[in-house]
Write a protein that holds these residues in place. Sequence first.
Motif, PDB file in Angstrom:
ATOM      1  N   MET A 193      -2.354   5.342 -10.719  1.00 40.00           N
ATOM      2  CA  MET A 193      -2.394   4.553  -9.480  1.00 40.00           C
ATOM      3  C   MET A 193      -1.165   3.651  -9.369  1.00 40.00           C
ATOM      4  O   MET A 193      -0.582   3.511  -8.291  1.00 40.00           O
ATOM      5  N   GLN A 194      -0.774   3.061 -10.489  1.00 37.43           N
ATOM      6  CA  GLN A 194       0.423   2.216 -10.475  1.00 37.43           C
ATOM      7  C   GLN A 194       1.666   3.044 -10.147  1.00 37.43           C
ATOM      8  O   GLN A 194       2.529   2.597  -9.381  1.00 37.43           O
ATOM      9  N   ASN A 195       1.756   4.232 -10.712  1.00 40.68           N
ATOM     10  CA  ASN A 195       2.903   5.102 -10.449  1.00 40.68           C
ATOM     11  C   ASN A 195       2.956   5.513  -8.980  1.00 40.68           C
ATOM     12  O   ASN A 195       4.038   5.597  -8.393  1.00 40.68           O
TER      13      ASN A 195
ATOM     14  N   LYS B 142      -9.311  -2.278 -10.655  1.00 42.48           N
ATOM     15  CA  LYS B 142      -9.113  -3.297 -11.684  1.00 42.48           C
ATOM     16  C   LYS B 142     -10.344  -4.198 -11.805  1.00 42.48           C
ATOM     17  O   LYS B 142     -10.757  -4.547 -12.906  1.00 42.48           O
ATOM     18  N   ARG B 143     -10.945  -4.551 -10.675  1.00 46.96           N
ATOM     19  CA  ARG B 143     -12.150  -5.382 -10.713  1.00 46.96           C
ATOM     20  C   ARG B 143     -13.333  -4.620 -11.323  1.00 46.96           C
ATOM     21  O   ARG B 143     -14.095  -5.171 -12.107  1.00 46.96           O
ATOM     22  N   GLU B 144     -13.445  -3.349 -10.927  1.00 43.00           N
ATOM     23  CA  GLU B 144     -14.566  -2.529 -11.400  1.00 43.00           C
ATOM     24  C   GLU B 144     -14.566  -2.393 -12.922  1.00 43.00           C
ATOM     25  O   GLU B 144     -15.618  -2.450 -13.566  1.00 43.00           O
ATOM     26  N   TYR B 145     -13.385  -2.242 -13.496  1.00 40.62           N
ATOM     27  CA  TYR B 145     -13.281  -2.027 -14.943  1.00 40.62           C
ATOM     28  C   TYR B 145     -12.758  -3.253 -15.679  1.00 40.62           C
ATOM     29  O   TYR B 145     -12.404  -3.178 -16.861  1.00 40.62           O
ATOM     30  N   SER B 146     -12.687  -4.385 -14.986  1.00 37.73           N
ATOM     31  CA  SER B 146     -12.222  -5.655 -15.581  1.00 37.73           C
ATOM     32  C   SER B 146     -10.872  -5.478 -16.281  1.00 37.73           C
ATOM     33  O   SER B 146     -10.708  -5.876 -17.437  1.00 37.73           O
ATOM     34  N   ILE B 147      -9.934  -4.891 -15.568  1.00 42.42           N
ATOM     35  CA  ILE B 147      -8.613  -4.655 -16.136  1.00 42.42           C
ATOM     36  C   ILE B 147      -7.724  -5.849 -15.823  1.00 42.42           C
ATOM     37  O   ILE B 147      -7.648  -6.308 -14.677  1.00 42.42           O
ATOM     38  N   ARG B 148      -7.061  -6.340 -16.859  1.00 41.83           N
ATOM     39  CA  ARG B 148      -6.099  -7.435 -16.700  1.00 41.83           C
ATOM     40  C   ARG B 148      -4.777  -6.985 -17.308  1.00 41.83           C
ATOM     41  O   ARG B 148      -4.742  -6.536 -18.451  1.00 41.83           O
ATOM     42  N   PRO B 149      -3.690  -7.095 -16.549  1.00 40.16           N
ATOM     43  CA  PRO B 149      -2.380  -6.702 -17.103  1.00 40.16           C
ATOM     44  C   PRO B 149      -2.030  -7.567 -18.310  1.00 40.16           C
ATOM     45  O   PRO B 149      -2.333  -8.748 -18.351  1.00 40.16           O
ATOM     46  N   VAL B 150      -1.408  -6.937 -19.277  1.00 42.41           N
ATOM     47  CA  VAL B 150      -1.049  -7.643 -20.510  1.00 42.41           C
ATOM     48  C   VAL B 150       0.417  -7.970 -20.497  1.00 42.41           C
ATOM     49  O   VAL B 150       1.242  -7.259 -20.065  1.00 42.41           O
TER      50      VAL B 150
END
Length: 106
Positions: free
Chosen positions: A9-11, A98-106
């Motif tokens: 998705m980012q790509n 990102k919200r659904e899977y609680s993804i936070r960029p590192v």
Amino acid sequence: EIQQNYVRMQNELQALAGKIGELEQEADEHGLVLSTLNEALADDPNRKCFRLIGGVLVERTVKDVVPALQTNRDGIRKVIMNLAEQYRAKEQDLESFKREYSIRPV
């Protein structure tokens, strides 16, 4: 699999942003050429000018080239608007992912 989807998705967002940037630059170039040709159109509409069409340089008059360039520029702007809408939609999809899977960029 979640990480692969996130990266994909980012790509896609980066690819859309790159294409939008290219097309904006092309529209700006069309604008510069049009501003120059509009001056020539006012002075001498039958003045010779050259246009590159499909890799072939053809001789035309300013009065023939200006409308074609305006049409091209308007078409490019419409494509930019469509791509911007697609970008916003994909950006929203990415945010919800990102919200659904609680993804936070590192």
